[in-house]
Structure formats: structure tokens, C-alpha cells
Design a protein around this motif. Structure first.
Motif, PDB file in Angstrom:
ATOM      1  N   ASP A  10      16.882  -9.399 -26.179  1.00 30.55           N
ATOM      2  CA  ASP A  10      16.555  -9.605 -25.897  1.00 30.55           C
ATOM      3  C   ASP A  10      17.406 -11.428 -25.978  1.00 30.55           C
ATOM      4  OD1 ASP A  10      15.131 -12.555 -27.693  1.00 30.55           O
ATOM      5  OD2 ASP A  10      16.158 -11.928 -29.711  1.00 30.55           O
ATOM      6  N   VAL A  11      17.039 -11.607 -24.589  1.00 29.55           N
ATOM      7  CA  VAL A  11      17.587 -12.506 -23.814  1.00 29.55           C
ATOM      8  C   VAL A  11      17.935 -14.147 -24.381  1.00 29.55           C
ATOM      9  CG1 VAL A  11      17.691 -13.335 -21.247  1.00 29.55           C
ATOM     10  CG2 VAL A  11      17.117 -11.240 -21.650  1.00 29.55           C
ATOM     11  N   GLU A  65      11.317 -10.598 -20.174  1.00 27.86           N
ATOM     12  CA  GLU A  65      13.118  -9.710 -20.770  1.00 27.86           C
ATOM     13  C   GLU A  65      13.422  -8.447 -20.646  1.00 27.86           C
ATOM     14  OE1 GLU A  65      14.256 -13.681 -24.105  1.00 27.86           O
ATOM     15  OE2 GLU A  65      12.166 -11.002 -24.465  1.00 27.86           O
TER      16      GLU A  65
HETATM   17 CA   LIG Z   1      12.874 -12.582 -26.853  1.00 28.56          CA
END
Ligand SMILES: [Ca+2]
Ligand SMILES: [Ca+2]
Length: 202
Positions: A110-111, A121
Motif C-alpha cells: 500500500d504505497v 502499487e
Molecule cells: Ca494504496
């Protein structure tokens, strides 16, 4: 925080770490002393963290991956890892339960930290992982996962998502627990780094 300068762990942090990891009070205190020896400031900076990776992977380009791992360990997003973040990170990625490892993997993927994973992502992390794979190993990858794009397609396909869909943490963890292939595809086991970081343990 004043405590950290005098070389002792605060009671609160000690208690929290004891409850959340498998380490004993004695281990944590001894470990903290050796941590302070290596990091007199009591904090690991992004640059220091990156240079650990660079030493472990001289043949590869671990910068991007190290950045993502650092972000996922930096729980309070202040740009440094303190002892607590460091111990919890090591515990989660090495000794923790599978569910804890997957929670960590979710935060890695979850960048932007918005609580959901997009296909882009996934691609961003897979690109970073590919930079860690030696050319020799890359040759042996199966045809349908030998580029970041193909590998991302395969992972996303396993989750049964459309291109614009998002993965929640629950979907991510359930899917990964249910399918060993996903687990294999999402991870890069930086064994050498773990050993290197553990050397700091007494
Ligand atoms: Ca995200
Ligand atoms: Ca931090």
C-alpha cells in the motif's frame, strides 16, 4: 524520550515490545545497548537503512526496495526508525505469525498508505523486487512471470480483480492465505538483509 539518551529503555516501550514480540526483557535491554552502539542517535536514517541493503546486494539495485521497506517499518512516518519500530519490524518479518507478516506485506504494497492496494502499487513493488533479482536468477523465472508487468498481471489475476479495482487489507490477507502461489509471487525474501540486521542482536 529522555530515557533513550541515558541508555535505558523506557518502561512503556519495554512493556509494549515484550507484549508484542516474543523477546524477553533481558534480550530487549541487551539488544538496545548494542543498537545504541551502532546507532548512537538511537535512530536509523533512511540513508543508513539503504546502505545496509546496498552492502547485502552489491550486484543488484536495492535502492527502491529498501525505500519501500523503510516506509513500511517507519510506523510514525518521521523518516527514521527508532528502536521500537526496528524491533517490531524485525519481529514481524522474521519471527512473527503468518498473519503479522501479511499485515506487514499489505503495508509494503500500500504505497500511498490509503488502506487499499491498486494494481499500479503492485507493479511499483514488483518493479522494485525485480531490481533485486540477479540476472542469473532472472533467467530461470517462468515465462509468465519473468517481467514485472507479467508478474503483476499474474498476481492481480489471482485476486480476480479488474484493472481499476482495489484490494482491501482483508482481501489481500485472505487471498494470500488461500493461495500459496500468490504468497510466492508477492514476496522477495531478503535473507541476507535479515541476517545482517540480526547481527546487531547481542
Ligand atoms: Ca494504496
Ligand atoms: Ca519512525
Amino acid at each position: 524520550m529522555g530515557n533513550s539518551r541515558s541508555g535505558a529503555l523506557s518502561k512503556e516501550i519495554l512493556e509494549e515490545l515484550r507484549l508484542n514480540t516474543k523477546f524477553t526483557e533481558e534480550e530487549l535491554c541487551a539488544w538496545y545497548q548494542s543498537f545504541l552502539k551502532d546507532c548512537p542517535s538511537g535512530r536509523i536514517t533512511r540513508q543508513e537503512f539503504q546502505s545496509i541493503y546496498a552492502k547485502c546486494f552489491p550486484e543488484a539495485d536495492p535502492k527502491a526496495y529498501a525505500q519501500h521497506v523503510f516506509r513500511s517499518f517507519d510506523a510514525n512516518s518521521d523518516g527514521t526508525l527508532d528502536f521500537k519500530e526496528y524491533v517490531i519490524a524485525l519481529h514481524m518479518t522474521s519471527a512473527g505469525k503468518t498473519s503479522q507478516k501479511l499485515e506487514w506485506a499489505f503495508s509494503l504494497y500500500d504505497v500511498d498508505g490509503n488502506g487499499a492496494i491498486s494494481k499500479n502499487e503492485v507493479l511499483e513493488i514488483v518493479v522494485a523486487i525485480f531490481k533485486m533479482i540477479s540476472p542469473e536468477d532472472a533467467k530461470n523465472l517462468p515465462e509468465d512471470e519473468n517481467t514485472p508487468e507479467k508478474r503483476t498481471e499474474k498476481i492481480w489475476g489471482f485476486f480476480g480483480k479488474k484493472d481499476d479495482d482495489k484490494l482491501t487489507e482483508e482481501e489481500f490477507i485472505e487471498g494470500t492465505l488461500a493461495n500459496k502461489e500468490i504468497l510466492r509471487l508477492i514476496q522477495f525474501e531478503p535473507q541476507k538483509v535479515k541476517e545482517k540486521l540480526k547481527e546487531k542482536k547481542p
